[in-house]
Design an enzyme around this catalytic site. Structure first.
Site, PDB file in Angstrom:
ATOM      1  N   GLY A  15      61.132  37.741  28.718  1.00  0.00           N
ATOM      2  CA  GLY A  15      62.251  37.158  29.445  1.00  0.00           C
ATOM      3  C   GLY A  15      62.253  35.656  29.288  1.00  0.00           C
ATOM      4  N   LYS A  18      62.824  28.860  32.927  1.00  0.00           N
ATOM      5  CA  LYS A  18      63.685  27.667  32.936  1.00  0.00           C
ATOM      6  C   LYS A  18      63.498  26.846  31.669  1.00  0.00           C
ATOM      7  CE  LYS A  18      62.851  25.977  37.000  1.00  0.00           C
ATOM      8  NZ  LYS A  18      62.893  27.211  37.805  1.00  0.00           N
ATOM      9  N   PHE A  19      62.234  26.670  31.246  1.00  0.00           N
ATOM     10  CA  PHE A  19      61.968  25.732  30.142  1.00  0.00           C
ATOM     11  C   PHE A  19      61.465  26.431  28.894  1.00  0.00           C
ATOM     12  CE2 PHE A  19      62.983  22.054  32.416  1.00  0.00           C
ATOM     13  CZ  PHE A  19      62.594  22.257  33.740  1.00  0.00           C
ATOM     14  N   GLY A  20      61.630  27.750  28.820  1.00  0.00           N
ATOM     15  CA  GLY A  20      61.163  28.412  27.604  1.00  0.00           C
ATOM     16  C   GLY A  20      61.120  29.912  27.830  1.00  0.00           C
ATOM     17  N   SER A  21      60.563  30.607  26.867  1.00  0.00           N
ATOM     18  CA  SER A  21      60.553  32.069  26.947  1.00  0.00           C
ATOM     19  C   SER A  21      59.136  32.586  27.075  1.00  0.00           C
ATOM     20  CB  SER A  21      61.191  32.635  25.667  1.00  0.00           C
ATOM     21  OG  SER A  21      62.499  32.123  25.536  1.00  0.00           O
ATOM     22  N   VAL A  22      59.035  33.828  27.557  1.00  0.00           N
ATOM     23  CA  VAL A  22      57.742  34.489  27.707  1.00  0.00           C
ATOM     24  C   VAL A  22      57.714  35.703  26.786  1.00  0.00           C
ATOM     25  CG1 VAL A  22      56.158  35.592  29.311  1.00  0.00           C
ATOM     26  CG2 VAL A  22      57.618  33.738  30.113  1.00  0.00           C
ATOM     27  N   ASP A 131      55.768  27.170  46.474  1.00  0.00           N
ATOM     28  CA  ASP A 131      56.979  27.819  45.951  1.00  0.00           C
ATOM     29  C   ASP A 131      56.826  29.338  45.932  1.00  0.00           C
ATOM     30  OD1 ASP A 131      59.097  27.541  42.987  1.00  0.00           O
ATOM     31  OD2 ASP A 131      59.548  27.866  45.096  1.00  0.00           O
TER      32      ASP A 131
HETATM   33  C1  LIG Z   1      63.159  36.405  33.381  1.00  0.00           C
HETATM   34  O1  LIG Z   1      62.454  37.588  33.106  1.00  0.00           O
HETATM   35  C2  LIG Z   1      61.147  37.493  32.807  1.00  0.00           C
HETATM   36  C3  LIG Z   1      60.583  36.276  32.519  1.00  0.00           C
HETATM   37  C4  LIG Z   1      59.255  36.265  32.208  1.00  0.00           C
HETATM   38  C5  LIG Z   1      58.489  37.402  32.193  1.00  0.00           C
HETATM   39  C6  LIG Z   1      59.073  38.633  32.469  1.00  0.00           C
HETATM   40  C7  LIG Z   1      58.194  39.834  32.464  1.00  0.00           C
HETATM   41  N1  LIG Z   1      56.901  39.554  32.585  1.00  0.00           N
HETATM   42  C8  LIG Z   1      55.990  40.555  32.588  1.00  0.00           C
HETATM   43  N2  LIG Z   1      54.660  40.258  32.723  1.00  0.00           N
HETATM   44  C9  LIG Z   1      54.077  39.020  32.696  1.00  0.00           C
HETATM   45  C10 LIG Z   1      54.640  37.756  32.626  1.00  0.00           C
HETATM   46  C11 LIG Z   1      53.578  36.880  32.635  1.00  0.00           C
HETATM   47  C12 LIG Z   1      53.610  35.392  32.586  1.00  0.00           C
HETATM   48  N3  LIG Z   1      52.460  37.593  32.719  1.00  0.00           N
HETATM   49  N4  LIG Z   1      52.773  38.889  32.759  1.00  0.00           N
HETATM   50  C13 LIG Z   1      56.341  41.879  32.465  1.00  0.00           C
HETATM   51  C14 LIG Z   1      57.683  42.225  32.334  1.00  0.00           C
HETATM   52  C15 LIG Z   1      58.056  43.583  32.220  1.00  0.00           C
HETATM   53  C16 LIG Z   1      59.392  43.900  32.083  1.00  0.00           C
HETATM   54  C17 LIG Z   1      60.347  42.882  32.059  1.00  0.00           C
HETATM   55  C18 LIG Z   1      60.002  41.568  32.175  1.00  0.00           C
HETATM   56  C19 LIG Z   1      58.660  41.191  32.326  1.00  0.00           C
HETATM   57  C20 LIG Z   1      60.406  38.648  32.807  1.00  0.00           C
END
Ligand SMILES: COc1cccc(-c2nc(Nc3cc(C)[nH]n3)cc3ccccc23)c1
Length: 278
Positions: A15, A18-22, A131
């Site tokens: 996903g 704000k400042f990048g993608s994961v 936060d």
């Molecule tokens: C805006 O939607 C976002 C943004 C960032 C991460 C996810 C997301 N993250 C994680 N796990 C994570 C994230 C981090 C930093 N550690 N573990 C799992 C997910 C599973 C389904 C959809 C979305 C997911 C969504």
């Protein structure tokens, strides 16, 4: 040797922040799963948040707790900064809350225990999160709550004015009044969180900001009929205008409603395990 992006296989994007993608990722050797947050230096600078990121990295890299997302490592190249974070497969708490409308008492009580445990660990290290809200919480492999984002955390006490870009529903009276604040801001926030877990919306939400502000400053909110006595008792001890009179995190963990909800979750998990084994 020095860790670099070449040590990882990048998976699907999880996903956008704000400042990048994961991205989901795994190490090339050992296939260790992690989440890589990629931040663009240009955006951090134009957003004026590079020092906030430094603080986030400094704080989160030193925290090790089962209900806090680990920051394992970080590195950068010419244009980007990469944060190697613990992967929580359950995804975002607020998506779960949106889908389910509201959580059962058992789930809400368990989450309250977990976040109180994580925050007492932070407060013992003189870190206030500042936060806490569903958007900054993730769900681990066993359905446990994980605090996922320390972008706004500081070392207590602090009177840093911050430009709120997100919701202000979680702001305590002392921050609305611009007074200096302590770790008690996190106590107020978990009171708001518990209410939102049980009701599906935060207690001070109003059409316009002015009404929200005045409701927060007065600590004025009401419960729908279905919110039971135990939960009202806990929320009522956290949503106290005077930060000094809010109950402690230990009292949250020891609260009769939290402990009884925790027990019912454990009994349900035991029953599920027994049925699976059967
Ligand atoms: C805006 O939607 C976002 C943004 C960032 C991460 C996810 C997301 N993250 C994680 N796990 C994570 C994230 C981090 C930093 N550690 N573990 C799992 C997910 C599973 C389904 C959809 C979305 C997911 C969504």
């Amino acid at each position: 040797g020095k860790l670099s992006i070449n040590d990882f296989e990048i998976g699907r994007p999880l996903g956008k922040g704000k400042f990048g993608s994961v991205y989901l990722a795994r190490t090339k050797t050992g296939h260790f799963h992690c989440a890589i947050k990629v931040l663009f230096k240009s955006q951090l600078i134009s957003g004026g948040v590079e020092h906030q990121l430094e603080r986030e990295i400094e704080i989160q890299s030193h925290l090790q707790h089962p209900n806090i997302i680990r920051l394992y490592n970080y590195f950068w190249d010419a244009k980007k900064i990469y944060l190697i974070l613990e992967y929580a497969p359950g995804g975002e708490m607020y998506k779960q809350l949106t889908t389910q409308k509201r959580f059962t008492e058992a789930m809400a009580g368990k989450y309250m225990y977990e976040i109180a445990d994580a925050l007492s660990y932070c407060h013992r290290k003189n870190v206030i999160h500042r936060d806490i809200k569903p958007e900054n919480l993730l769900i681990g492999a066993q359905g446990e709550l994980k605090i996922g984002d320390f972008g706004w955390s500081v070392h207590a006490p602090s009177n840093k004015r911050q430009t709120m870009c997100g919701t202000m529903d979680y702001l305590p009276p002392e921050m609305v009044n611009g007074n200096s604040h302590s770790d008690a801001v996190d106590l107020w926030a978990i009171g708001v969180l518990c209410y939102e877990f049980l009701v599906g919306k935060p207690p001070f939400e109003h059409e316009n900001q002015a009404d929200t502000y005045s409701a927060i400053k007065a600590g004025r909110f009401t419960y729908p009929d279905f919110v039971k006595k135990g939960a009202r008792d806990l929320i009522g001890k956290l949503l106290v205008v005077d930060p000094r009179r809010r109950c402690s995190l230990q009292e949250v963990k020891d609260h009769y409603w939290v402990t009884s909800m925790l027990d019912s979750c454990r009994r349900a998990a035991e029953k599920q395990k027994a049925e699976r084994a059967a």
